[in-house]
Design an enzyme around this catalytic site. Sequence first.
Site, PDB file in Angstrom:
ATOM      1  N   GLU A 321       1.029  -1.163   0.071  1.00 46.51           N
ATOM      2  CA  GLU A 321       0.009   0.182   0.110  1.00 46.51           C
ATOM      3  C   GLU A 321       0.705   1.259   0.007  1.00 46.51           C
ATOM      4  OE1 GLU A 321      -3.590  -0.550   3.056  1.00 46.51           O
ATOM      5  OE2 GLU A 321      -2.345  -2.346   3.300  1.00 46.51           O
ATOM      6  N   GLU A 330       6.479  -0.285   6.016  1.00 48.22           N
ATOM      7  CA  GLU A 330       4.928  -0.306   6.037  1.00 48.22           C
ATOM      8  C   GLU A 330       4.241  -0.407   4.665  1.00 48.22           C
ATOM      9  OE1 GLU A 330       2.900   0.281   8.666  1.00 48.22           O
ATOM     10  OE2 GLU A 330       4.618  -0.309  10.078  1.00 48.22           O
TER      11      GLU A 330
END
Length: 463
Positions: A321, A330
Amino acid sequence: MGLLALLLLCLSLLFSLSSGEISQTLGVCYGTLGNNLQSLSKSVQLIKGLNAKRVKIYNADPEILEALKGTNLQVSIMVPNELLSNISKNQTLADVWVRSNVAPFIPAVKIQYLLVGNEILSSSDEVTHISLVPAMHRIRASVKAMGFKKIKIGTPLSMDVLESSFPPSNGTFRAEFSGRIMKPLLQFLNRTKSFFFLDVYTFFPWASDPVNIKLEYALMSATNITYIDPGTGLTYTNLLDQMLDAVVYAMKRVGFPDIRLFIAETGWPNGGDIDQIGANIYNSATFNRNIIKKLTAKPAVGTPARPGIALPANIFALYNENKKTGPGTERHFGLLYPNGSNIYPIDLSGKMPESEYQLLPMPTNNEPYKGKIWCVVAEDANRTDLGSALGYACGQGNGTCDPIRPGGKCYRPNSLVRLASYAFSSYWAQFRKVGGTCYFNGLAVQTTKDPSYGSCKVPSITL
Ligand SMILES: *[C@@H]1O[C@H](CO)[C@@H](O)[C@H](O)[C@H]1NC(C)=O
Ligand SMILES: *[C@@H]1O[C@H](CO)[C@@H](O)[C@H](O)[C@H]1NC(C)=O
Ligand SMILES: *[C@@H]1O[C@H](CO)[C@@H](O)[C@H](O)[C@H]1NC(C)=O
Ligand SMILES: *[C@@H]1O[C@H](CO)[C@@H](O)[C@H](O)[C@H]1NC(C)=O
Ligand SMILES: *[C@@H]1O[C@H](CO)[C@@H](O)[C@H](O)[C@H]1NC(C)=O
Ligand SMILES: *[C@@H]1O[C@H](CO)[C@@H](O)[C@H](O)[C@H]1NC(C)=O
Ligand SMILES: *[C@@H]1O[C@H](CO)[C@@H](O)[C@H](O)[C@H]1NC(C)=O
Ligand SMILES: *[C@@H]1O[C@H](CO)[C@@H](O)[C@H](O)[C@H]1NC(C)=O
């Protein structure tokens, strides 16, 4: 039918019922913080293509729930953190939330778990902390009143609710939560036969101490590393079991030895930044394949403290993402690229033979990087956004941008990319040690290539 046969039939029925309830199946977390992800209907196809049996979504997005209609996927949805405080005080609000976000999709969507808030106790917001359990009670009251008997209420917590997790038998909840929040929470979970939902990543403890924790132990692929817990004499063969059992012992310590665990999230990043260790495709595939193998084994393997007990789980996440903030890892937890292609072959049902797994690229960052790193403008950075990011960086710290002001050593040639690269590097060199990242909403990347020129020396960090 003979008595023995009848008895066996009953036993197997009982077994299939109970193992159905806490079935050994895996799901995937469908996070949507990307601007380049596949459509909702395509995403649902991709989830099914991974052979996921469950899916966890991060809000009650009606469009996602619409796309999940008619699938057999068991769905977890979350009550947003921001609503907890109000819901904890207002039954009408809880009813309204469930009536508008959950009810319209039942029974077409198999909504199984309502997760109240996300890692609430990891935030520093005291008000939400004390709202958590009351909000769970209210949501449960709404769900019961509407007759949705199968829905369980839980809340995902992370390992930071523990004050001590080593050795596993020393597992203890943090004192400020223990009596005030954990006990009523566990009472609720125990009484409603729900689960302790845990977000558990072996990557983080390993990455912060790769000298003392062996990589294979964190990846669950060690065959020759064992740890014996001096408190219990139990033998551990991987870090995940240690972490899970630390929670088991923490619950036991406060009087709840039987609450089942549900791995709400686990996984391993397939990429990251230069200053991050061990985030690569090889390790990600290894960890995820190993955990799938462990958690789909029949009969269930469990953990040393709870042998044979099934552990339902979700792998984080469906996609890489690109709009998640924080360090590069992340943005690299996906099983799939944003275009929907697999990053490596994977099968959440655990049925794909290992021979079908192709050779993976060998890891190049399992040892910490040593040398200088700069933080420069990313190749695809939006030039319009650079100006304000530069302004932000220059506004932080002491003399961050002095050399790129008129007359400074780095003022000329004043191309926006050069100036912004200076500002990003200078900012990061000052703030990395206190958690500053080289990200700037995706405008910045780390590099080992020195952007200095002429008499302009661009600040760097040295590892
Ligand atoms: C919570 O309730 C208060 C008072 O009714 C309201 O002003 C506030 O906007 C609500 N907060 C949220 C996040 O809905
Ligand atoms: C409780 O929530 C309902 C529904 O949102 C709202 O109409 C009502 O004003 C709230 N009550 C209080 C005391 O805030
Ligand atoms: C057990 O946990 C406590 C803190 O709760 C810690 O002080 C102690 O060192 C731990 N014991 C071991 C053997 O690590
Ligand atoms: C937890 O639930 C079990 C089964 O319902 C019950 O026997 C036990 O007393 C409960 N434990 C606590 C501490 O409430
Ligand atoms: C375990 O085995 C691996 C590969 O066979 C080897 O590299 C490693 O040194 C061994 N570790 C220990 C602790 O014996
Ligand atoms: C999807 O994206 C990945 C990573 O950018 C790329 O390697 C792959 O070729 C793409 N697949 C398709 C079908 O475009
Ligand atoms: C760049 O950002 C601006 C404003 O933030 C936006 O209007 C523009 O569409 C973006 N350009 C591209 C190519 O994405
Ligand atoms: C800036 O200077 C002040 C005073 O010398 C110091 O306290 C502060 O830590 C400095 N900030 C940074 C980011 O270096």
